[in-house]
Design an enzyme around this catalytic site. Structure first.
Site, PDB file in Angstrom:
ATOM      1  CE1 TYR A  33      20.539 -27.029 -25.922  1.00  0.00           C
ATOM      2  CE2 TYR A  33      20.768 -24.835 -26.842  1.00  0.00           C
ATOM      3  CZ  TYR A  33      19.988 -25.932 -26.550  1.00  0.00           C
ATOM      4  OH  TYR A  33      18.663 -25.918 -26.894  1.00  0.00           O
ATOM      5  CE  LYS A 148      19.460 -23.707 -23.651  1.00  0.00           C
ATOM      6  NZ  LYS A 148      18.295 -23.825 -24.524  1.00  0.00           N
ATOM      7  CD  GLU A 180       9.668 -26.731 -23.212  1.00  0.00           C
ATOM      8  OE1 GLU A 180      10.145 -25.639 -22.886  1.00  0.00           O
ATOM      9  OE2 GLU A 180      10.278 -27.809 -23.058  1.00  0.00           O
ATOM     10  CG  LEU A 204      14.924 -25.161 -20.949  1.00  0.00           C
ATOM     11  CD1 LEU A 204      15.960 -26.179 -20.481  1.00  0.00           C
ATOM     12  CD2 LEU A 204      15.437 -24.406 -22.162  1.00  0.00           C
TER      13      LEU A 204
HETATM   14  N1  PMP Z   1      12.022 -24.375 -24.262  1.00  0.00           N
HETATM   15  C1  PMP Z   1      12.849 -24.924 -25.177  1.00  0.00           C
HETATM   16  C2  PMP Z   1      12.584 -26.326 -25.618  1.00  0.00           C
HETATM   17  C3  PMP Z   1      13.935 -24.189 -25.695  1.00  0.00           C
HETATM   18  O1  PMP Z   1      14.754 -24.742 -26.608  1.00  0.00           O
HETATM   19  C4  PMP Z   1      14.133 -22.854 -25.250  1.00  0.00           C
HETATM   20  C5  PMP Z   1      15.323 -22.062 -25.724  1.00  0.00           C
HETATM   21  N2  PMP Z   1      15.376 -21.835 -27.081  1.00  0.00           N
HETATM   22  C6  PMP Z   1      13.230 -22.316 -24.339  1.00  0.00           C
HETATM   23  C7  PMP Z   1      12.199 -23.113 -23.836  1.00  0.00           C
HETATM   24  C8  PMP Z   1      13.341 -20.896 -23.869  1.00  0.00           C
HETATM   25  O2  PMP Z   1      14.421 -20.730 -22.995  1.00  0.00           O
HETATM   26  P1  PMP Z   1      15.168 -19.350 -22.862  1.00  0.00           P
HETATM   27  O3  PMP Z   1      14.136 -18.334 -22.500  1.00  0.00           O
HETATM   28  O4  PMP Z   1      16.154 -19.595 -21.774  1.00  0.00           O
HETATM   29  O5  PMP Z   1      15.793 -19.060 -24.183  1.00  0.00           O
END
Ligand code: PMP
Length: 290
Positions: A33, A148, A180, A204
């Site tokens: 996703y 993701k 994270e 991620l």
């Molecule tokens: N880490 C995780 C586990 C996430 O689910 C997300 C997105 N919600 C992010 C980091 C941040 O990614 P992005 O800046 O692409 O939204």
């Protein structure tokens, strides 16, 4: 203005029963996703999200049926038809529909695509700039969280634990290392330098994180170091913040029982938040690739 849902090539009514109970996304969380921010009626950093989506699909061995141009067009159609100016687009591609069996046969599966556009309450997003509370939790996820996928059980459990403690989200620690957030990336500021976990298989690679590292921090002359750091480093940081697509830069003002940066958003954090917002409003050329 109308929130819309699009499934396998057509618009469907909200709550329509269109997903097969044999969809592997439903049965196994066997899908990928993306969530893209819509700012002033335009997708922000769409090409970055597309690059990450295609990488997730390659890693998952899900065949790609759409070109980046097809995907871009679909995003634009959703924005145009919904007339939503401030919101987000959710896109999910599952491996396909087949009688339940763990192993898959790629040749017999047709990926299923769901997209929806939703409005965002900007007051709520702006309020995040005042700072949030976080709790620390162990990172119990698998070794490939750089992909993701919708298989988010540990994230869901961590997020629920955090919300039960009236926290915005959790900061995760794997073997003592801060990886994270449960739904975001984490940054620390120490002596004016920005630190974050390297983009390996334990985080991620957030698009907002990438914007901060490649555009926003450099434009403010802030030095960045991508390296692993532990709980002591987090506790001794001058500032902490999360980044994600919906909230942008989110100052952390409390971690567990301890105030962070005196219980107020840090100065560098706020500069980054403001500069990111400016970048989002100006928009990034749609096809800029990195
Ligand atoms: N880490 C995780 C586990 C996430 O689910 C997300 C997105 N919600 C992010 C980091 C941040 O990614 P992005 O800046 O692409 O939204």
């Amino acid at each position: 203005m109308q929130e819309l849902t699009y499934f396998n090539g057509e618009f469907v009514e909200p709550g329509a029963k269109v997903i097969s109970i044999d969809d592997r996304g439903y049965l196994f969380g066997d899908s990928v996703y993306e969530v893209v921010r819509v700012v002033k009626g335009r997708c922000f950093a769409l090409s970055y999200h597309q690059d990450r989506l295609y990488r997730s699909m390659r890693e998952m061995d899900i065949p790609v049926k759409m070109t980046p141009d097809d995907l871009t067009e679909l995003h634009e159609i959703l924005i145009e038809q919904s007339e939503i100016k401030e919101g987000y687009i959710y896109l999910q591609i599952s491996r396909g529909v087949a009688p339940r069996h763990h192993a898959y046969d790629r040749s017999k599966l047709e990926p299923q695509m769901l997209m929806s556009i939703r409005t965002l309450d900007l007051d709520e997003v702006n309020k995040l700039g005042e700072g949030v509370k976080a709790i620390a939790l162990p990172d119990e996820r698998w070794e490939h969280v750089d992909i993701k996928t919708t298989n988010l059980i540990p994230n869901i459990l961590a997020q629920t634990k955090a919300e039960k403690k009236f926290a915005y989200t959790a900061i995760l620690f794997r073997d003592g290392i801060c990886t994270e957030g449960a739904t975001s990336n984490v940054f620390a500021v120490k002596d004016g330098i920005l630190y974050t976990h390297p983009a390996d298989n334990h985080i991620l690679k957030g698009i907002t994180r990438q914007m901060i590292l490649t555009r926003v921090a450099p434009s403010l002359g802030i030095t960045i170091i991508e390296k692993e750091f532990d709980r002591t480093f987090v506790d001794e940081a001058d500032e902490l913040f999360f980044t994600d697509t919906i909230g942008g830069v989110i100052p952390i003002t409390k971690l567990d029982r301890n105030p962070v940066s005196g219980g107020k958003p840090g100065a560098i954090t706020l500069r980054l938040r403001e500069a990111l917002e400016k970048l989002m409003e100006e928009g990034l050329p749609l096809l800029t690739r990195k």
